[in-house]
Design an enzyme around this catalytic site. Structure first.
Site, mmCIF file in Angstrom:
data_model
loop_
_atom_site.group_PDB
_atom_site.id
_atom_site.type_symbol
_atom_site.label_atom_id
_atom_site.label_comp_id
_atom_site.label_asym_id
_atom_site.label_seq_id
_atom_site.Cartn_x
_atom_site.Cartn_y
_atom_site.Cartn_z
ATOM 1 N N CYS A 85 -2.669 -2.709 8.628
ATOM 2 C CA CYS A 85 -2.353 -1.371 9.135
ATOM 3 C C CYS A 85 -1.986 -1.460 10.618
ATOM 4 C CB CYS A 85 -3.529 -0.431 8.936
ATOM 5 S SG CYS A 85 -4.356 -0.618 7.327
ATOM 6 N N CYS A 121 0.822 -1.224 0.000
ATOM 7 C CA CYS A 121 0.000 0.000 0.000
ATOM 8 C C CYS A 121 0.847 1.260 0.000
ATOM 9 C CB CYS A 121 -0.960 0.015 1.188
ATOM 10 S SG CYS A 121 -0.123 0.154 2.777
HETATM 11 FE FE1 FES Z 1 -1.718 0.061 4.212
HETATM 12 FE FE2 FES Z 1 -3.469 1.133 5.872
HETATM 13 S S1 FES Z 1 -3.782 0.604 3.779
HETATM 14 S S2 FES Z 1 -1.375 0.823 6.225
#
Ligand code: FES
Length: 122
Positions: A102, A33
Site C-alpha cells: 500500500c 487488491c
Molecule cells: Fe492493496 Fe492496501 S490492500 S493498497
C-alpha cells in the site's frame, strides 16, 4: 492489525481531494487488491507547492497517501523522487507486512504524477 499512528492518519487524512488545475496527475493501481491511488501535484519553479490525493483503497493506502502528500509538499521534484515507500512506512511508524504494498502505491503515484508533469512541460 494497524498501529495507532496509522489509524489516526486514516481517520484524519490530510490533502484529500483533487487539484482541478493540477500540473501533474499520477494514477497507480494494484492488480492483486484492486486498490487505486491518484495523486495531484501543483508545481511552481520546480517545487511542489500543493499535493492532494484520491484513493480508493484500504486504510493503509489512505494513510500512506496522506503522509506521502504531506512529505512532498515544499520539496523540489528531485527531492520528491527520492521519497521511498520505506520513508512512508517509517512516517507511519510501521505497517503490517501484508500492507507494505500500500505504501509502494504512494511512491509509484508520486513518480507517475511527476512523469505526467514532465510530459506536459516537455
Ligand atoms: Fe492493496 Fe492496501 S490492500 S493498497
Amino acid at each position: 492489525m494497524y498501529n495507532e499512528r496509522v489509524i489516526n492518519e486514516f481517520k484524519n487524512p490530510k490533502n484529500i481531494g483533487e487539484i482541478p488545475d493540477a500540473d501533474g496527475v499520477g494514477t497507480i493501481g494494484n492488480a492483486s487488491c484492486g486498490d487505486i491511488m491518484q495523486i495531484f501535484l501543483k508545481i511552481e519553479d520546480n517545487r511542489i507547492v500543493d499535493a492532494k490525493f484520491k484513493t480508493f483503497g484500504c486504510a493503509a493506502a489512505i494513510a500512506s497517501s496522506s503522509v506521502a502528500t504531506e512529505m512532498i509538499k515544499g520539496m523540489t521534484i528531485e527531492e520528491a523522487l527520492q521519497v521511498k515507500n520505506a520513508d512512508v512506512v517509517e512516517r507511519l511508524e510501521g505497517l503490517p507486512p501484508q500492507k507494505i504494498h500500500c505504501s509502494v502505491l504512494a511512491e509509484e503515484a508520486i513518480h507517475a504524477a511527476i512523469d505526467n508533469y514532465r510530459e506536459k512541460t516537455k
